[in-house]
Design a protein around this motif. Sequence first.
Motif, mmCIF file in Angstrom:
data_model
loop_
_atom_site.group_PDB
_atom_site.id
_atom_site.type_symbol
_atom_site.label_atom_id
_atom_site.label_comp_id
_atom_site.label_asym_id
_atom_site.label_seq_id
_atom_site.Cartn_x
_atom_site.Cartn_y
_atom_site.Cartn_z
ATOM 1 N N ARG A 167 7.409 8.519 -23.554
ATOM 2 C CA ARG A 167 7.225 7.646 -24.702
ATOM 3 C C ARG A 167 6.483 8.389 -25.815
ATOM 4 O O ARG A 167 6.848 8.316 -26.983
ATOM 5 C CB ARG A 167 6.440 6.393 -24.280
ATOM 6 C CG ARG A 167 6.383 5.348 -25.338
ATOM 7 C CD ARG A 167 5.744 4.054 -24.842
ATOM 8 N NE ARG A 167 5.349 3.263 -25.971
ATOM 9 C CZ ARG A 167 4.288 3.532 -26.721
ATOM 10 N NH1 ARG A 167 3.531 4.547 -26.400
ATOM 11 N NH2 ARG A 167 4.007 2.798 -27.762
ATOM 12 N N LYS A 168 5.475 9.135 -25.428
ATOM 13 C CA LYS A 168 4.709 9.918 -26.400
ATOM 14 C C LYS A 168 5.599 10.971 -27.063
ATOM 15 O O LYS A 168 5.569 11.164 -28.275
ATOM 16 C CB LYS A 168 3.529 10.583 -25.684
ATOM 17 C CG LYS A 168 2.607 11.401 -26.560
ATOM 18 C CD LYS A 168 1.274 11.648 -25.846
ATOM 19 C CE LYS A 168 0.389 12.649 -26.590
ATOM 20 N NZ LYS A 168 0.829 14.052 -26.390
ATOM 21 N N THR A 169 6.397 11.631 -26.242
ATOM 22 C CA THR A 169 7.325 12.639 -26.769
ATOM 23 C C THR A 169 8.299 12.005 -27.755
ATOM 24 O O THR A 169 8.556 12.555 -28.832
ATOM 25 C CB THR A 169 8.119 13.279 -25.609
ATOM 26 O OG1 THR A 169 7.207 13.916 -24.726
ATOM 27 C CG2 THR A 169 9.116 14.295 -26.132
ATOM 28 N N LEU A 170 8.825 10.849 -27.402
ATOM 29 C CA LEU A 170 9.797 10.170 -28.261
ATOM 30 C C LEU A 170 9.194 9.844 -29.624
ATOM 31 O O LEU A 170 9.809 10.081 -30.668
ATOM 32 C CB LEU A 170 10.294 8.899 -27.565
ATOM 33 C CG LEU A 170 11.340 8.060 -28.297
ATOM 34 C CD1 LEU A 170 12.499 8.903 -28.777
ATOM 35 C CD2 LEU A 170 11.854 6.939 -27.390
ATOM 36 N N LEU A 171 7.962 9.323 -29.606
ATOM 37 C CA LEU A 171 7.285 9.013 -30.863
ATOM 38 C C LEU A 171 7.129 10.259 -31.728
ATOM 39 O O LEU A 171 7.404 10.253 -32.927
ATOM 40 C CB LEU A 171 5.904 8.400 -30.588
ATOM 41 C CG LEU A 171 5.868 6.986 -29.991
ATOM 42 C CD1 LEU A 171 4.430 6.561 -29.730
ATOM 43 C CD2 LEU A 171 6.554 5.989 -30.898
ATOM 44 N N LEU A 181 8.856 13.072 -31.659
ATOM 45 C CA LEU A 181 10.127 13.605 -32.150
ATOM 46 C C LEU A 181 10.681 12.751 -33.281
ATOM 47 O O LEU A 181 11.212 13.267 -34.272
ATOM 48 C CB LEU A 181 11.130 13.708 -30.990
ATOM 49 C CG LEU A 181 10.787 14.759 -29.926
ATOM 50 C CD1 LEU A 181 11.788 14.707 -28.775
ATOM 51 C CD2 LEU A 181 10.756 16.158 -30.531
ATOM 52 N N LEU A 182 10.553 11.435 -33.162
ATOM 53 C CA LEU A 182 11.031 10.552 -34.219
ATOM 54 C C LEU A 182 10.266 10.806 -35.521
ATOM 55 O O LEU A 182 10.845 10.819 -36.608
ATOM 56 C CB LEU A 182 10.890 9.085 -33.797
ATOM 57 C CG LEU A 182 11.876 8.597 -32.741
ATOM 58 C CD1 LEU A 182 11.508 7.205 -32.257
ATOM 59 C CD2 LEU A 182 13.307 8.610 -33.289
ATOM 60 N N GLN A 183 8.969 11.033 -35.388
ATOM 61 C CA GLN A 183 8.171 11.276 -36.585
ATOM 62 C C GLN A 183 8.533 12.598 -37.246
ATOM 63 O O GLN A 183 8.391 12.758 -38.463
ATOM 64 C CB GLN A 183 6.679 11.216 -36.234
ATOM 65 C CG GLN A 183 6.181 9.775 -36.077
ATOM 66 C CD GLN A 183 4.838 9.660 -35.393
ATOM 67 O OE1 GLN A 183 4.073 10.618 -35.344
ATOM 68 N NE2 GLN A 183 4.553 8.485 -34.840
ATOM 69 N N LYS A 184 9.019 13.529 -36.463
ATOM 70 C CA LYS A 184 9.464 14.792 -37.057
ATOM 71 C C LYS A 184 10.689 14.567 -37.939
ATOM 72 O O LYS A 184 10.971 15.356 -38.845
ATOM 73 C CB LYS A 184 9.815 15.810 -35.960
ATOM 74 C CG LYS A 184 8.605 16.414 -35.281
ATOM 75 C CD LYS A 184 8.956 17.742 -34.610
ATOM 76 C CE LYS A 184 7.722 18.370 -33.991
ATOM 77 N NZ LYS A 184 7.912 19.810 -33.704
ATOM 78 N N ILE A 185 11.419 13.514 -37.647
ATOM 79 C CA ILE A 185 12.621 13.232 -38.426
ATOM 80 C C ILE A 185 12.291 12.634 -39.785
ATOM 81 O O ILE A 185 12.851 13.031 -40.809
ATOM 82 C CB ILE A 185 13.546 12.247 -37.662
ATOM 83 C CG1 ILE A 185 13.970 12.825 -36.313
ATOM 84 C CG2 ILE A 185 14.760 11.872 -38.507
ATOM 85 C CD1 ILE A 185 15.029 13.880 -36.383
ATOM 86 N N TYR A 186 11.390 11.658 -39.807
ATOM 87 C CA TYR A 186 11.211 10.905 -41.052
ATOM 88 C C TYR A 186 9.933 11.222 -41.812
ATOM 89 O O TYR A 186 9.822 10.867 -42.991
ATOM 90 C CB TYR A 186 11.300 9.396 -40.776
ATOM 91 C CG TYR A 186 10.088 8.749 -40.157
ATOM 92 C CD1 TYR A 186 9.064 8.247 -40.958
ATOM 93 C CD2 TYR A 186 9.950 8.627 -38.784
ATOM 94 C CE1 TYR A 186 7.951 7.636 -40.402
ATOM 95 C CE2 TYR A 186 8.854 8.022 -38.220
ATOM 96 C CZ TYR A 186 7.858 7.524 -39.029
ATOM 97 O OH TYR A 186 6.762 6.926 -38.478
ATOM 98 N N LEU A 187 8.985 11.884 -41.176
ATOM 99 C CA LEU A 187 7.738 12.167 -41.889
ATOM 100 C C LEU A 187 7.816 13.477 -42.687
ATOM 101 O O LEU A 187 8.607 14.342 -42.392
ATOM 102 C CB LEU A 187 6.568 12.220 -40.906
ATOM 103 C CG LEU A 187 5.964 10.870 -40.510
ATOM 104 C CD1 LEU A 187 4.727 11.095 -39.675
ATOM 105 C CD2 LEU A 187 5.613 10.034 -41.738
#
Lengths: 170, 170
Positions: A158-162, A164-170
């Motif tokens: 779950r931590k990894t997913l968060l 990685l997702l933030q790398k996309i939009y931040l």
Amino acid sequence: MAHAAPSPAKSTTSLTLANQASLPVVSAVDQVDTSYLQTLLGYNARRAALTIIEGFLERMAEFGLRPVDFSVMSVIQHNPGVTSRQLCAALNLLPPNLVGLVQSLEARGLIHRQPHPTDGRAVGLHPTSKGSALMQKAEQAATDLEVARSARLTSAQRKTLLELLQKIYL
Amino acid sequence: MAHAAPSPAKSTTSLTLANQASLPVVSAVDQVDTSYLQTLLGYNARRAALTIIEGFLERMAEFGLRPVDFSVMSVIQHNPGVTSRQLCAALNLLPPNLVGLVQSLEARGLIHRQPHPTDGRAVGLHPTSKGSALMQKAEQAATDLEVARSARLTSAQRKTLLELLQKIYL
DNA sequence: TATTGTTATACTCTATAACTATA
DNA sequence: TATAGTTATAGAGTATAACAATA
């Protein structure tokens, strides 16, 4: 990879015309192959987001908060005095779409507006005690829901997913 | 974790009334803190999905395909003869919303409809040669875009992200 | 009786242009 | 001149109910 060549999928039913031994004229599909779409980040992110939001909507109905209401209230809760413009920038909303939302939250007595201390054009948004109490419950419920939602993920996943997702939009 | 206690964020500007030494009456925010929202899968997945789709829209304008058009065409491309009902189930669409979409694709000469070989109620959707050629280009462009989009991710991270997202919605 | 595809329709979400008040 | 907030409005996306044809 899963790219899946444009194979005619699993054709079951077949021909009806006069060619018993050649290729099927009209094919049917018994199992839909979406393996190509599953290689695309956009497709997967969108499907996952919609699935999560579906559960979120149900859980938050009790508080009368849709996802955007929740996000706006949460930012106001943690940033008392934030302006509409700042909210728009932080949450990627358009100013005209925030107006009615803020008016609604104010009408419900969840926030109140105070003149900005230094900028006469701006208005600071503050949670009322009622709004603050509501958000404490709502955020707890959201966090509980996270745990339930990611039951198929380990805490580390779950931590990894968060991240990685933030790398996309931040 | 990053839960971020309901701290009054970084207050800069302060009081205006007659209490120079007590708490500020009206606070301003210089940096918006969204750390709580960033702990929620739904928020992050939605933000990431919208960011990716934004780029997708621009890139696919050349082909006249919005995300849903692309998904529908892709499934038809890889599953010739698929029915509307199957498309809805596979892509989580509602039947009434697919009608106009399919009519539009047919009007553009990208697909054609043939009677289902065994079910007289159903209609099989097939790509035309024009539609098939368009999708070959479009899927190549989408795959290229993936690589560019995930420039900040390693290949392994991208694979991990896809797998984790699928655990959410599949 | 259940399912496929469809129509009509309503509701929500998102986007653009233009205005005002202030900086 | 630029920015914060607002108004009005258009367009896209999503939802439900109900119907005809077929299983």
